[in-house]
Design an enzyme around this catalytic site. Sequence first.
Site, mmCIF file in Angstrom:
data_model
loop_
_atom_site.group_PDB
_atom_site.id
_atom_site.type_symbol
_atom_site.label_atom_id
_atom_site.label_comp_id
_atom_site.label_asym_id
_atom_site.label_seq_id
_atom_site.Cartn_x
_atom_site.Cartn_y
_atom_site.Cartn_z
ATOM 1 N N ASN A 114 -1.359 16.383 -27.586
ATOM 2 C CA ASN A 114 -1.143 17.831 -27.707
ATOM 3 C C ASN A 114 -0.985 18.531 -26.366
ATOM 4 O OD1 ASN A 114 -1.236 17.766 -30.496
ATOM 5 N ND2 ASN A 114 -3.448 18.079 -30.564
ATOM 6 N N LYS A 127 0.442 19.461 -22.475
ATOM 7 C CA LYS A 127 1.724 19.741 -21.842
ATOM 8 C C LYS A 127 2.083 18.623 -20.873
ATOM 9 C CE LYS A 127 3.435 23.188 -18.530
ATOM 10 N NZ LYS A 127 4.770 22.671 -18.621
ATOM 11 N N LYS A 162 4.664 15.930 -21.449
ATOM 12 C CA LYS A 162 5.270 14.688 -21.946
ATOM 13 C C LYS A 162 6.733 14.572 -21.529
ATOM 14 C CE LYS A 162 3.856 15.967 -26.062
ATOM 15 N NZ LYS A 162 2.893 17.026 -25.717
ATOM 16 N N THR A 163 7.495 15.608 -21.787
ATOM 17 C CA THR A 163 8.907 15.599 -21.409
ATOM 18 C C THR A 163 9.060 15.591 -19.894
ATOM 19 O OG1 THR A 163 9.586 16.683 -23.455
ATOM 20 C CG2 THR A 163 11.074 16.895 -21.571
ATOM 21 N N THR A 164 8.218 16.344 -19.209
ATOM 22 C CA THR A 164 8.266 16.388 -17.747
ATOM 23 C C THR A 164 8.020 15.004 -17.163
ATOM 24 O OG1 THR A 164 7.461 18.665 -17.813
ATOM 25 C CG2 THR A 164 7.282 17.506 -15.712
ATOM 26 N N ARG A 189 13.355 8.784 -11.119
ATOM 27 C CA ARG A 189 13.024 7.558 -10.389
ATOM 28 C C ARG A 189 14.095 6.491 -10.612
ATOM 29 N NH1 ARG A 189 7.157 5.621 -11.465
ATOM 30 N NH2 ARG A 189 6.760 7.105 -9.799
ATOM 31 N N PHE A 216 14.937 24.232 -32.065
ATOM 32 C CA PHE A 216 13.661 24.017 -32.753
ATOM 33 C C PHE A 216 13.840 24.083 -34.265
ATOM 34 C CE2 PHE A 216 12.182 25.677 -28.620
ATOM 35 C CZ PHE A 216 11.377 24.616 -28.242
ATOM 36 N N TRP A 269 11.698 24.758 -36.521
ATOM 37 C CA TRP A 269 11.042 25.897 -37.162
ATOM 38 C C TRP A 269 11.876 27.170 -37.033
ATOM 39 C CZ3 TRP A 269 8.857 23.038 -33.226
ATOM 40 C CH2 TRP A 269 8.850 23.617 -31.956
ATOM 41 N N GLU A 276 11.068 13.914 -27.814
ATOM 42 C CA GLU A 276 10.628 14.605 -29.031
ATOM 43 C C GLU A 276 11.036 13.868 -30.314
ATOM 44 O OE1 GLU A 276 8.546 16.867 -28.504
ATOM 45 O OE2 GLU A 276 9.112 18.119 -26.809
#
Length: 199
Positions: free
Chosen positions: A39, A41, A43-45, A53, A94, A96, A131
């Site tokens: 949960n 912040k 993950k994508t970063t 790399r 998104f 939603w 995602e």
Amino acid sequence: MTDRETRHRRAMQKLKSHVDERVASATEQRGQLLVFTGNGKGKTTAAWGTVTRALGYGYRVGVVQFIKGQWECGERERLQEDPNLEVAIMATGFTWETQNREADTRACLEVWAEAERLLADPEVYLVVLDEITYMLKFGYLDIDTVRQALANRPPEQTVILTGRNAHRELLAMADTVTEMQEVRHGFNAGLEARRGIDY
């Protein structure tokens, strides 16, 4: 040398011996499956950091963005001119916001076709499926389809999967699982997402 310095040196020698032993025993060479979930912040970063790399060494990289495709993405903006980077975007944004299961499923399957192509290409060193966990959670993609594509990818190819609530079968397949844990998130206190920091 003081007692403290002596104790520190002994502790570091012991640690070095342990680390050296582990490095010496890690001899298998192959692509990996990494899952960045949880949960928190980042993950994508983290995935884009690995993309940077790999590109830095001149490897070919494919990124497939589910969910966030319509958002600005500073990493994508900076790297998209690199001839070794290919990005496919699920253009609905998104789920939603769209609230249209049929259209979202169709868009997901279209971009998944690009993912399958990348996952089958032995020239692509790294593939990021950003995602993708949501696509499985909402039933837009079948876990067996994803699992088979991952299992049959070229042996030298590494894949990073991102998103909350990663499917247990993906976790079981993964070589490395990193869970981003939320301790505090400014958004919950009313802080707006900031360009160049959050996206």
